[in-house]
Design a protein around this motif. Structure first.
Motif, PDB file in Angstrom:
ATOM      1  N   PRO A  26     161.840  81.573   1.881  1.00 52.28           N
ATOM      2  CA  PRO A  26     160.934  81.634   0.740  1.00 52.28           C
ATOM      3  C   PRO A  26     159.489  81.393   1.161  1.00 52.28           C
ATOM      4  O   PRO A  26     159.216  80.902   2.260  1.00 52.28           O
ATOM      5  CB  PRO A  26     161.416  80.483  -0.147  1.00 52.28           C
ATOM      6  CG  PRO A  26     161.942  79.475   0.832  1.00 52.28           C
ATOM      7  CD  PRO A  26     162.544  80.282   1.953  1.00 52.28           C
ATOM      8  N   LEU A  27     158.565  81.721   0.252  1.00 46.88           N
ATOM      9  CA  LEU A  27     157.155  81.389   0.433  1.00 46.88           C
ATOM     10  C   LEU A  27     156.898  80.049  -0.247  1.00 46.88           C
ATOM     11  O   LEU A  27     157.493  79.743  -1.283  1.00 46.88           O
ATOM     12  CB  LEU A  27     156.256  82.451  -0.200  1.00 46.88           C
ATOM     13  CG  LEU A  27     156.236  83.815   0.465  1.00 46.88           C
ATOM     14  CD1 LEU A  27     155.391  84.790  -0.354  1.00 46.88           C
ATOM     15  CD2 LEU A  27     155.691  83.717   1.878  1.00 46.88           C
ATOM     16  N   TYR A  28     156.009  79.262   0.342  1.00 45.70           N
ATOM     17  CA  TYR A  28     155.634  77.978  -0.250  1.00 45.70           C
ATOM     18  C   TYR A  28     154.204  78.054  -0.748  1.00 45.70           C
ATOM     19  O   TYR A  28     153.316  78.507  -0.043  1.00 45.70           O
ATOM     20  CB  TYR A  28     155.773  76.844   0.762  1.00 45.70           C
ATOM     21  CG  TYR A  28     157.196  76.653   1.213  1.00 45.70           C
ATOM     22  CD1 TYR A  28     158.169  76.198   0.330  1.00 45.70           C
ATOM     23  CD2 TYR A  28     157.571  76.944   2.515  1.00 45.70           C
ATOM     24  CE1 TYR A  28     159.479  76.036   0.732  1.00 45.70           C
ATOM     25  CE2 TYR A  28     158.877  76.774   2.932  1.00 45.70           C
ATOM     26  CZ  TYR A  28     159.830  76.320   2.036  1.00 45.70           C
ATOM     27  OH  TYR A  28     161.130  76.163   2.442  1.00 45.70           O
ATOM     28  N   VAL A  58     152.407  88.646 -10.707  1.00 46.51           N
ATOM     29  CA  VAL A  58     152.662  87.272 -11.153  1.00 46.51           C
ATOM     30  C   VAL A  58     154.145  87.005 -10.927  1.00 46.51           C
ATOM     31  O   VAL A  58     155.000  87.736 -11.416  1.00 46.51           O
ATOM     32  CB  VAL A  58     152.297  87.067 -12.642  1.00 46.51           C
ATOM     33  CG1 VAL A  58     152.637  85.647 -13.072  1.00 46.51           C
ATOM     34  CG2 VAL A  58     150.830  87.370 -12.883  1.00 46.51           C
ATOM     35  N   GLU A  59     154.439  85.960 -10.159  1.00 45.51           N
ATOM     36  CA  GLU A  59     155.809  85.570  -9.857  1.00 45.51           C
ATOM     37  C   GLU A  59     156.051  84.177 -10.415  1.00 45.51           C
ATOM     38  O   GLU A  59     155.124  83.387 -10.584  1.00 45.51           O
ATOM     39  CB  GLU A  59     156.041  85.552  -8.339  1.00 45.51           C
ATOM     40  CG  GLU A  59     155.876  86.892  -7.667  1.00 45.51           C
ATOM     41  CD  GLU A  59     157.028  87.833  -7.938  1.00 45.51           C
ATOM     42  OE1 GLU A  59     158.160  87.355  -8.187  1.00 45.51           O
ATOM     43  OE2 GLU A  59     156.810  89.054  -7.895  1.00 45.51           O
ATOM     44  N   VAL A  60     157.310  83.856 -10.671  1.00 49.77           N
ATOM     45  CA  VAL A  60     157.677  82.517 -11.138  1.00 49.77           C
ATOM     46  C   VAL A  60     158.161  81.714  -9.947  1.00 49.77           C
ATOM     47  O   VAL A  60     159.064  82.135  -9.223  1.00 49.77           O
ATOM     48  CB  VAL A  60     158.764  82.585 -12.229  1.00 49.77           C
ATOM     49  CG1 VAL A  60     159.196  81.184 -12.641  1.00 49.77           C
ATOM     50  CG2 VAL A  60     158.258  83.364 -13.427  1.00 49.77           C
ATOM     51  N   GLY A  61     157.526  80.552  -9.748  1.00 53.10           N
ATOM     52  CA  GLY A  61     157.909  79.662  -8.664  1.00 53.10           C
ATOM     53  C   GLY A  61     158.523  78.386  -9.224  1.00 53.10           C
ATOM     54  O   GLY A  61     158.303  78.030 -10.381  1.00 53.10           O
ATOM     55  N   THR A  62     159.295  77.712  -8.389  1.00 52.88           N
ATOM     56  CA  THR A  62     159.943  76.462  -8.776  1.00 52.88           C
ATOM     57  C   THR A  62     159.290  75.307  -8.023  1.00 52.88           C
ATOM     58  O   THR A  62     159.128  75.366  -6.796  1.00 52.88           O
ATOM     59  CB  THR A  62     161.446  76.511  -8.432  1.00 52.88           C
ATOM     60  OG1 THR A  62     162.024  77.638  -9.084  1.00 52.88           O
ATOM     61  CG2 THR A  62     162.155  75.249  -8.882  1.00 52.88           C
ATOM     62  N   VAL A  63     158.926  74.243  -8.747  1.00 49.03           N
ATOM     63  CA  VAL A  63     158.320  73.065  -8.126  1.00 49.03           C
ATOM     64  C   VAL A  63     159.387  72.364  -7.280  1.00 49.03           C
ATOM     65  O   VAL A  63     160.464  72.029  -7.781  1.00 49.03           O
ATOM     66  CB  VAL A  63     157.753  72.099  -9.193  1.00 49.03           C
ATOM     67  CG1 VAL A  63     157.223  70.823  -8.544  1.00 49.03           C
ATOM     68  CG2 VAL A  63     156.668  72.780 -10.009  1.00 49.03           C
ATOM     69  N   LEU A  83     158.627  80.257  -3.805  1.00 49.04           N
ATOM     70  CA  LEU A  83     158.777  81.617  -4.337  1.00 49.04           C
ATOM     71  C   LEU A  83     159.795  82.372  -3.504  1.00 49.04           C
ATOM     72  O   LEU A  83     159.699  82.389  -2.273  1.00 49.04           O
ATOM     73  CB  LEU A  83     157.467  82.400  -4.246  1.00 49.04           C
ATOM     74  CG  LEU A  83     156.335  82.077  -5.182  1.00 49.04           C
ATOM     75  CD1 LEU A  83     155.138  82.969  -4.857  1.00 49.04           C
ATOM     76  CD2 LEU A  83     156.740  82.272  -6.608  1.00 49.04           C
ATOM     77  N   SER A  84     160.726  83.023  -4.155  1.00 45.56           N
ATOM     78  CA  SER A  84     161.662  83.875  -3.440  1.00 45.56           C
ATOM     79  C   SER A  84     160.929  85.125  -2.960  1.00 45.56           C
ATOM     80  O   SER A  84     160.128  85.710  -3.683  1.00 45.56           O
ATOM     81  CB  SER A  84     162.815  84.273  -4.362  1.00 45.56           C
ATOM     82  OG  SER A  84     163.680  85.161  -3.695  1.00 45.56           O
ATOM     83  N   ASN A  85     161.202  85.523  -1.720  1.00 43.25           N
ATOM     84  CA  ASN A  85     160.572  86.714  -1.143  1.00 43.25           C
ATOM     85  C   ASN A  85     161.584  87.449  -0.268  1.00 43.25           C
ATOM     86  O   ASN A  85     161.282  87.859   0.857  1.00 43.25           O
ATOM     87  CB  ASN A  85     159.329  86.311  -0.332  1.00 43.25           C
ATOM     88  CG  ASN A  85     158.464  87.488   0.047  1.00 43.25           C
ATOM     89  OD1 ASN A  85     158.443  88.505  -0.637  1.00 43.25           O
ATOM     90  ND2 ASN A  85     157.752  87.361   1.140  1.00 43.25           N
ATOM     91  N   PRO A  91     152.965  89.294   0.684  1.00 41.99           N
ATOM     92  CA  PRO A  91     152.347  88.831   1.924  1.00 41.99           C
ATOM     93  C   PRO A  91     152.034  87.333   1.851  1.00 41.99           C
ATOM     94  O   PRO A  91     151.596  86.830   0.814  1.00 41.99           O
ATOM     95  CB  PRO A  91     151.056  89.646   2.031  1.00 41.99           C
ATOM     96  CG  PRO A  91     151.007  90.543   0.851  1.00 41.99           C
ATOM     97  CD  PRO A  91     152.132  90.219  -0.061  1.00 41.99           C
ATOM     98  N   ALA A  92     152.277  86.639   2.940  1.00 46.23           N
ATOM     99  CA  ALA A  92     152.021  85.195   3.001  1.00 46.23           C
ATOM    100  C   ALA A  92     150.551  84.935   3.328  1.00 46.23           C
ATOM    101  O   ALA A  92     149.837  85.809   3.818  1.00 46.23           O
ATOM    102  CB  ALA A  92     152.906  84.567   4.073  1.00 46.23           C
TER     103      ALA A  92
END
Length: 104
Positions: A26-28, A58-63, A83-85, A91-92
């Motif tokens: 995942p991306l952080y 716009v993506e949904v991320g989890t804390v 974020l799931s990727n 791109p990171a």
């Protein structure tokens, strides 16, 4: 993702980088929020992450982390979203904006 820094036959010092390995799933997302929000944002909460590229994404991320230590100079606290990727489409290393829908 791999990035090779030297080629076969090149001299390498003991402190030289030979290869860089990057994980992009995942991306952080590292963000700083006002310290007044402490207790309102919790691990497991969802946040909307607006990315610069691809434009309009716009993506949904989890804390996953809420730092229990404030930065006194800026009156902020750090949070991390994941974020799931899986497809590698995001791109990171880019700027983004995080928003939360907080309940009173």
């Amino acid at each position: 993702m791999l990035s090779q820094s030297v080629q076969v036959g090149e001299y390498v010092r003991q402190d030289s980088t030979v290869m860089t390995i990057v994980q992009t799933d995942p991306l952080y997302v590292e963000a700083y929020v006002p310290s007044e929000l402490y207790g309102q944002i919790k691990v497991g909460d969802k946040g909307n992450v607006a990315l610069e590229q691809p434009s309009g994404t716009v993506e949904v991320g989890t804390v996953t982390v809420v730092d229990p230590v404030f930065d006194a100079a800026s009156s902020t606290l750090g949070i991390r979203l994941e974020l799931s990727n899986a497809e590698g489409a995001l791109p990171a290393g880019q700027r983004c904006q995080v928003t939360f829908e907080l309940l009173d």
